[in-house]
Design a protein around this motif. Structure first.
Motif, short mmCIF file in Angstrom:
data_model
loop_
_atom_site.label_atom_id
_atom_site.label_comp_id
_atom_site.label_asym_id
_atom_site.label_seq_id
_atom_site.Cartn_x
_atom_site.Cartn_y
_atom_site.Cartn_z
N CYS A 168 43.67 39.72 57.89
CA CYS A 168 43.41 38.38 57.17
C CYS A 168 43.49 38.73 55.67
N TYR A 169 43.07 39.99 55.41
CA TYR A 169 43.31 40.20 53.69
C TYR A 169 44.82 40.16 53.41
N SER A 170 45.69 40.87 54.28
CA SER A 170 46.97 41.01 53.79
C SER A 170 47.87 39.62 53.85
N GLU A 171 47.09 38.82 54.79
CA GLU A 171 47.75 37.38 54.74
C GLU A 171 47.26 36.58 53.54
N VAL A 172 46.03 36.83 52.87
CA VAL A 172 45.59 35.91 51.93
C VAL A 172 45.76 36.59 50.39
N MET A 173 45.44 37.75 50.58
CA MET A 173 45.69 38.60 49.17
C MET A 173 46.95 38.98 49.00
N THR A 174 48.05 37.97 48.71
CA THR A 174 49.29 38.43 48.36
C THR A 174 49.43 39.45 46.88
N THR A 175 50.57 40.17 46.87
CA THR A 175 50.59 40.90 45.83
C THR A 175 50.37 40.39 44.55
N ASP A 176 51.05 39.14 44.19
CA ASP A 176 50.53 38.75 43.25
C ASP A 176 49.22 38.46 42.83
N LYS A 177 48.43 38.12 43.81
CA LYS A 177 46.83 37.96 43.66
C LYS A 177 46.19 39.45 43.51
N PHE A 178 46.64 40.29 43.80
CA PHE A 178 46.15 41.78 43.72
C PHE A 178 46.57 42.22 42.27
N LEU A 179 47.85 41.94 41.96
CA LEU A 179 48.53 42.22 40.64
C LEU A 179 47.52 41.52 39.58
N PHE A 180 47.17 40.35 39.78
CA PHE A 180 46.64 39.64 38.88
C PHE A 180 45.13 40.24 38.57
N LEU A 181 44.49 40.86 39.48
CA LEU A 181 43.31 41.25 39.51
C LEU A 181 43.07 42.81 38.77
N PHE A 182 44.26 43.57 39.18
CA PHE A 182 44.15 44.73 38.41
C PHE A 182 45.06 44.91 37.43
N GLY A 183 45.90 44.00 37.23
CA GLY A 183 47.09 43.98 36.16
C GLY A 183 46.31 44.37 34.88
N LYS A 184 45.10 43.58 34.69
CA LYS A 184 44.66 43.38 33.35
C LYS A 184 44.10 44.88 32.89
N ALA A 185 43.49 45.82 34.16
CA ALA A 185 42.91 47.07 33.78
C ALA A 185 44.29 47.90 33.35
N VAL A 186 45.38 47.60 34.24
CA VAL A 186 46.54 48.55 34.02
C VAL A 186 47.76 47.79 33.76
N PRO A 187 47.90 47.07 32.57
CA PRO A 187 49.06 46.12 32.58
C PRO A 187 50.42 46.83 33.03
N LYS A 188 50.72 47.99 32.65
CA LYS A 188 52.04 48.59 32.76
C LYS A 188 52.13 48.75 34.09
N LEU A 189 51.21 49.22 34.93
CA LEU A 189 51.32 49.38 36.39
C LEU A 189 51.72 48.18 37.06
#
Lengths: 554, 298
Positions: free
Chosen positions: B118-139
């Protein structure tokens, strides 16, 4: 007000002796639509990159470039990134991110705007360019035309003052290319955006350009209004790419205004010439069949649509057969079936009279089939062209290798390219080398997939010559293309692929003069007066043949 | 994944979704209480079912039932703890406790797997990136570019292979020839991707990449509804974790199976976790009912 200007600019690439740009001086006024043309290698792309500091190549440079009166090297980084937009040639390679919305926002993120502002700009862009429905899509799933439109939109999101485009439509099919150019025109007229563009399809851009600049060996040889340039450079090789109306006009000595569009061209012909006719001659000896498809059916997925639905096709030995049709109509699939890469699930394929359905791929090449793919650089997997040639000779067991290679390179004019890397060559050069590699196996049937993609007018002419030469050696050629103008020049017979079948097939003169929409611009210009004329050569020969022209007014 | 069904739970803010999945999975992984594991499993399975539709759901379910049975059988073969031997195999006792513990582990594993699906269905990469992108924008940009590049790479590989096979590259039979041919194709693909990345780099630079103060844009907004869900989740998971740390929901298999306790405290924990596991399912259901209701008005 002048927005960009160049004073006495010269540029030399490192390790080279010749100047890529030679004392170029030009000014671009705000709101101008400037078309930059010239043969490949004339320095067009280099000149464009001079306007955009971030991507200016390294090398020896003298002279100055000014943006709004300020030397371009003195303006600050943000202004340069924001105010001068640049769209590159290849739609695929300039997309950075995986989602459409992220791509649109990319430039604005770089400039450091907050989310609220970016949201508004991005929404605005998606609406203006009609790509709102693609907003949440992945960039990989867009078509070529959509990709290039996205690239344009994501540059426009930064609201530049000048838009620079390096052959943006060269990789697109004619319909998407037309849409793209129409969008540029809209940006120019509705927003007053200054546009500088290099382009192969002069036919489409001359009528909307304010100014045309012509480069030749790094020198700016002409800069002025399109009509003036068309008359001025009548004899110059670059004129091969001029709109058909101009080319026809230039072959006469009538001194009325130079026609640019199809409509003007038609008026020009109708006002000056009487009715004439080209006899249709079918020169193909219909004796031996080289390739035949009998009621072939093919689909990619079990529950998918039939791409080939009962396709029937007969190609005779020694002819050049063109299959035309829109994007995704199944042209390339047909070619893959003929080359044995794909197999039909029903119906049969015959090559030189032999049924090939169950034969392996190697048997197809033994029967003399060879295919030049749409991206000719995929033919090469070694760092030098010559190494690839030798490799193929080994695989195919070609005898007298060196002699054979020498023969082919001589006749295709690619001797000097043998030690180069395929990626260092221009589009036309890669294609010639790829054709050379394929000819090494001495095929009797050559299949070409979109051979004119990314090739300029001059390159098309030399390609046509080369294909005719190959054909005269007794080979059969089957071309699949969007390019109606090119197929009218080279083919013996043309056919339209639609709904899984080859619809009509006849000699180009007949094929294009019966079509009203899917036809060459010459045919549209001349159809009232010159019956069956479909190429510039047809029209010119009728003009010459007719001798005196009658002016209606007299 | 292009035409994902837009559902109620899916449209929540990524932070809420992430908190939710992490809490459910962690609780399910660290607890042995069969009641709670059962709740977690049913919650996950039912959510997956609503999301994917009946056909895919049943295809999947069969596989996991088999897997569960397999795990339940394996455990007693290796673990001989417990006080109630049922029979002896090769001189080793097979105990009731071990069998039940196997069933319990199977419940847990299948439950967690379903939640991960369910997680991989719902939490698409763009959502994941949104969450952790702020901490590591380059990554986050690198990841986004990589996600863009991989399909491109794959497509090119396919193209080169097809062209080269029609040129006879794979004609020679044998393992070694096959491998050298693949290596050649691969090395040309590497050259192509280097060439490709030069163009991409120019396009990034032309759009101001490398300027100071790059921001991070996303299409997600945190709404009142998200706040409501977040509070709910935190309260529920708080109760469950408190209960677990106080040992209220402890359950032992060895040496003797604990008895089920249905005191007030236990019931509070069970109900909290039950609601927590069924949040996605209920919110989907709610969405359907709401839609039916408002559609009937249209």
């Amino acid at each position: 007000m002048e927005i960009l200007s160049i004073k006495n600019l010269s540029f030399t690439y490192p390790m080279l002796n010749t100047r890529a740009l030679d004392s170029v001086t030009m000014t671009v006024e705000q709101g101008d639509f400037v078309v930059l043309c010239g043969q490949s290698g004339s320095g067009k792309t280099t000149l464009l990159k001079m306007f955009k500091r971030e991507i200016t190549p390294n090398g020896k440079c003298s002279g100055e470039v000014f943006f709004k009166g300020e030397p371009i090297k003195d303006i600050d980084d943000r202004t340069s990134a924001k105010k001068i937009g640049f769209v590159f040639q290849k739609p695929e390679q300039q997309i950075v991110t995986d989602k459409v919305w992220h791509e649109l926002a990319f430039g604005l993120e770089s400039l450091g705007y907050d989310s609220k502002y970016i949201r508004l700009r991005v929404g605005e862009m998606a609406n203006y360019f009609g790509i709102s429905s693609l907003f949440h899509r992945k960039t990989e799933n867009l078509s070529g035309g959509q990709k290039q439109l996205l690239n344009l939109a994501s540059v426009m999101a930064m609201s530049p003052d000048v838009l620079i485009l390096d052959e943006p439509t060269s990789q697109l099919d004619p319909i998407s290319a037309g849409d793209f150019i129409a969008t540029l025109k809209r940006l120019n007229t509705e927003l007053g955006l200054t546009i500088i563009l290099t382009e192969h399809r002069l036919q489409d851009v001359f009528p909307i350009a304010d100014k045309v600049a012509v480069l030749d060996n790094g020198k700016l040889i002409a800069y002025g209004k399109p009509r003036e340039i068309c008359r001025e450079l009548k004899k110059h090789p670059v004129s091969a790419g001029f709109p058909s109306a101009v080319q026809i006009y230039n072959s006469t000595d009538i001194s009325t205004d130079c026609p640019l569009t199809v409509r003007e061209g038609r008026d020009f012909i109708n006002n000056n010439f009487s009715k004439r006719k080209i006899e249709i001659r079918d020169t193909v000896p219909k004796t031996e069949i080289a390739v035949e498809l009998k009621d072939a059916f093919f689909r990619y997925e079990k529950e998918g649509q039939d791409i080939l639905a009962g396709t029937r096709l007969k190609v005779y030995k020694g002819e050049h057969f063109s299959i035309l049709g829109g994007n995704g109509s199944g042209k390339t699939t047909t070619l893959k079936i003929l080359s044995g890469i794909l197999k039909p699930y029903r119906g049969s394929v015959f090559i030189n009279g032999q049924k090939m359905n169950r034969k392996p791929l190697t048997e197809y090449s033994r029967m003399g089939i060879a295919m030049l793919p749409q991206n000719p650089e995929t033919v090469f997997i070694k760092p030098k062209i010559i190494e690839d040639y030798i490799e193929l000779c080994k695989i195919k067991g070609v005898e007298n290798r060196d002699k054979k290679i020498a023969e082919i390179t001589e006749s295709l004019g690619i001797k000097g390219l043998m030690d180069k890397h395929p990626y260092d060559l221009s589009g036309g050069e890669v294609q010639r080398c790829a054709l050379g590699k394929i000819l090494l196996a001495n095929p009797s049937i050559i299949l070409l997939d979109e051979p004119t993609k990314g090739i300029d007018a001059y390159g098309k002419i030399s390609l046509a010559k080369m294909l005719n030469k190959i054909k005269s050696q007794g080979r059969t050629i089957i071309t699949v293309t969007h390019d109606v103008e090119f197929s009218a020049i080279v083919s013996d017979r043309c056919a339209l692929f639609f709904d899984g079948d080859v619809l009509s097939n006849s000699v180009p003169q007949e094929f294009f003069s019966t079509n009203n929409f899917y036809t060459t611009s010459v045919s549209r210009i001349c159809r009232d007066r010159f019956i069956n004329a479909v190429t510039v050569d047809d029209a010119v020969s009728l003009i010459k043949e007719g001798g005196q022209y009658e002016n209606k007014n007299n | 994944m292009e035409n994902r069904k837009i559902s109620g739970f899916n449209t929540l803010h990524p932070a809420v979704l992430f908190t939710y999945f992490v809490s459910v999975v962690i609780v399910a992984m660290f607890c042995t209480n069969p009641v709670m594991l059962f709740l977690a499993l049913i919650g996950g399975v039912s959510f997956f079912g609503v999301m994917k539709g009946a056909k895919l759901f049943f295809q999947d379910l069969c596989f996991y039932i088999l897997m569960a049975v397999f795990i339940a059988i394996i455990n007693p073969l290796f673990s001989h703890n417990g006080v109630t031997p049922l029979f002896f195999m090769n001189g080793n006792p097979v105990t009731l406790e071990a069998i039940l513990y196997g069933v319990d582990i199977a419940l847990m594993l299948v439950g967690v797997i379903y939640w991960c699906k369910c997680y991989s269905e719902v939490m698409t990469t763009d959502k994941f990136l949104f969450l952790f992108g702020k901490a590591v924008p380059k990554l986050s940009l690198v990841l986004s570019a990589a996600l863009r590049f991989i399909p491109l790479f794959r497509r090119k590989l396919k193209e080169i292979r097809s062209v080269q096979s029609s040129l006879g590259l794979y004609e020679k039979k044998g393992m070694i020839n096959r491998v050298t041919a693949e290596l050649k194709v691969f090395s040309s693909l590497i050259t192509w991707s280097l060439e490709n990345s030069v163009d991409t780099g120019a396009s990034m630079k032309a759009r101001g990449y490398g300027l100071k103060g790059r921001t991070h844009f996303s299409v997600f907004t945190f709404r009142k509804r998200d706040l409501g869900y977040l509070i709910c989740i935190i309260v529920l998971v708080g109760i469950v974790i408190l209960g677990m740390s106080m040992g209220i929901s402890d359950f032992k298999f060895y040496p003797e199976i604990s008895e089920f306790n249905f005191g007030l405290k236990q019931i509070a924990v069970y109900i909290s976790f039950g609601i927590l596991s069924f949040i996605p399912f209920l919110s989907e259901l709610w969405e359907v009912i709401m839609w039916k209701y408002s559609a009937s008005k249209i």
